[in-house]
Write a protein that holds these residues in place. Structure first.
Motif, mmCIF file in Angstrom:
data_model
loop_
_atom_site.group_PDB
_atom_site.id
_atom_site.type_symbol
_atom_site.label_atom_id
_atom_site.label_comp_id
_atom_site.label_asym_id
_atom_site.label_seq_id
_atom_site.Cartn_x
_atom_site.Cartn_y
_atom_site.Cartn_z
ATOM 1 N N ALA A 115 0.842 -1.196 0.000
ATOM 2 C CA ALA A 115 0.000 0.000 0.000
ATOM 3 C C ALA A 115 0.872 1.240 0.000
ATOM 4 O O ALA A 115 1.945 1.266 0.617
ATOM 5 N N THR A 116 0.429 2.252 -0.710
ATOM 6 C CA THR A 116 1.069 3.560 -0.639
ATOM 7 C C THR A 116 0.602 4.275 0.629
ATOM 8 O O THR A 116 -0.340 3.817 1.304
ATOM 9 N N VAL A 117 1.236 5.397 0.948
ATOM 10 C CA VAL A 117 0.782 6.183 2.093
ATOM 11 C C VAL A 117 -0.672 6.595 1.905
ATOM 12 O O VAL A 117 -1.483 6.491 2.840
ATOM 13 N N ALA A 118 -1.017 7.039 0.695
ATOM 14 C CA ALA A 118 -2.390 7.480 0.439
ATOM 15 C C ALA A 118 -3.379 6.335 0.640
ATOM 16 O O ALA A 118 -4.446 6.519 1.238
ATOM 17 N N GLU A 119 -3.033 5.156 0.147
ATOM 18 C CA GLU A 119 -3.927 4.004 0.302
ATOM 19 C C GLU A 119 -4.045 3.591 1.771
ATOM 20 O O GLU A 119 -5.135 3.275 2.251
ATOM 21 N N PHE A 120 -2.914 3.621 2.478
ATOM 22 C CA PHE A 120 -2.927 3.242 3.892
ATOM 23 C C PHE A 120 -3.786 4.210 4.702
ATOM 24 O O PHE A 120 -4.588 3.792 5.550
#
Length: 308
Positions: free
Chosen positions: A93-98
């Motif tokens: 996961a990216t930061v945005a997704e997390f």
């Protein structure tokens, strides 16, 4: 005297409008009175880097802020470290997704823990928790922010590192004329996630004299924003039926929205300022979507807004 049933609703056009009979103005500190990009936010990034050898960008910090429930920067630091450790164990996961998953899980550090627990196998999750050191992160954070001398004074121990302190790198945003306008015309309160001692430092720097009973800080019993308890308590203390709360984060506006629900006999207005993590047209839209009655460029636009 009968109280109004609820706050003025935000106009659908997004044009600035606050209750014309505001009696009290409650101010956030960070991003409103002081620029903390080079202090608190820098401490988040550097604490994680010093403890774990990698970190996230300032944009990543803002993603956590917008997820909600991270009024406490110690919690944000711990959650960001949890994300990086989970990535080492296979979290895809990216930061945005997390942070989107955190928001869906209710926000805050509890939300981050829930996301990691759901995303990793039990063995990987145990390795993450074994490497995770939230209390050590907090100590490093405080040493970076306060500096060694203030750390000894306020934390009551030896700092884990010797630093002069990022607290000295907080440009004042509010002008003396704005302070004079607000204190002359309104009951003024402060609602901040800072510990009380650090709120003292900030208010002294900006020249704002607010009695202790008109402040709500991390040290008070009410939960952090966006829980409305602190704002409602201040409205009581300020003896105000019409309150404007000025903040730089979406959780500040969410606090106002929540206050309207739990205290419908008062009028609460939310004013977003674009001198924190949110800026430009995108920041304005996010504030408006969250329920802000008005969005201003800086705290120094309040006299024009409140006089109109």
């Amino acid at each position: 005297m009968a109280r109004p049933s609820r706050a003025t609703e935000r106009p659908k056009t997004g044009r600035a409008r606050v209750n014309p009979a505001v009696e009290a103005v409650v101010l956030d500190v960070d991003g409103v009175l002081l620029d903390v990009a080079g202090s608190y936010r820098r401490a988040i990034v550097e604490s994680i880097e010093r403890v774990y050898g990698e970190t996230l960008s300032s944009e990543g910090v803002q993603s956590f802020k917008e997820a909600g429930g991270f009024n406490d920067d110690w919690d944000l630091t711990a959650a960001a470290a949890l994300f990086l450790l989970a990535r080492r164990e296979g979290l895809d996961a990216t930061v945005a997704e997390f942070t989107e998953r955190i928001a869906a899980a209710g926000g805050g550090l509890a939300g981050a823990k829930a996301v990691v627990a759901d995303a990793l196998a039990p063995a990987a999750r145990e390795r993450v928790l074994a490497a995770w050191e939230p209390e050590h992160l907090r100590e490093v954070f405080q040493a970076l922010y306060l500096g060694a001398a203030r750390y000894r004074e306020l934390e009551g121990g030896e700092p884990p590192i010797e630093e002069p302190g990022f607290v000295h790198d907080e440009p004042v945003l509010v002008e003396p004329a704005t302070v004079e306008f607000l204190t002359a015309r309104f009951a003024v309160g402060v609602l901040t996630g800072r510990p009380a001692a650090e709120a003292d430092i900030a208010l002294s720097r900006v020249g704002l004299d607010v009695p202790t009973e008109h402040r709500r800080t991390m040290d008070d019993p009410e939960p952090d924003k966006p829980d409305p308890g602190g704002l409602v308590a201040l409205a009581d203390r300020l003896d105000a039926t019409r309150v404007a709360f000025v903040g730089d984060a979406l959780d500040d506006v969410r606090t106002v929205v929540n206050a309207r629900e739990v205290d419908p006999e008062r009028a609460y207005d939310g004013v977003g300022v674009l001198t924190g993590g949110l800026s430009g047209d995108a920041g304005r839209r996010k504030f408006e979507d969250a329920g802000a009655n008005a969005v201003v460029g800086s705290v120094n636009d309040l006299p024009e807004l409140l006089e109109s």
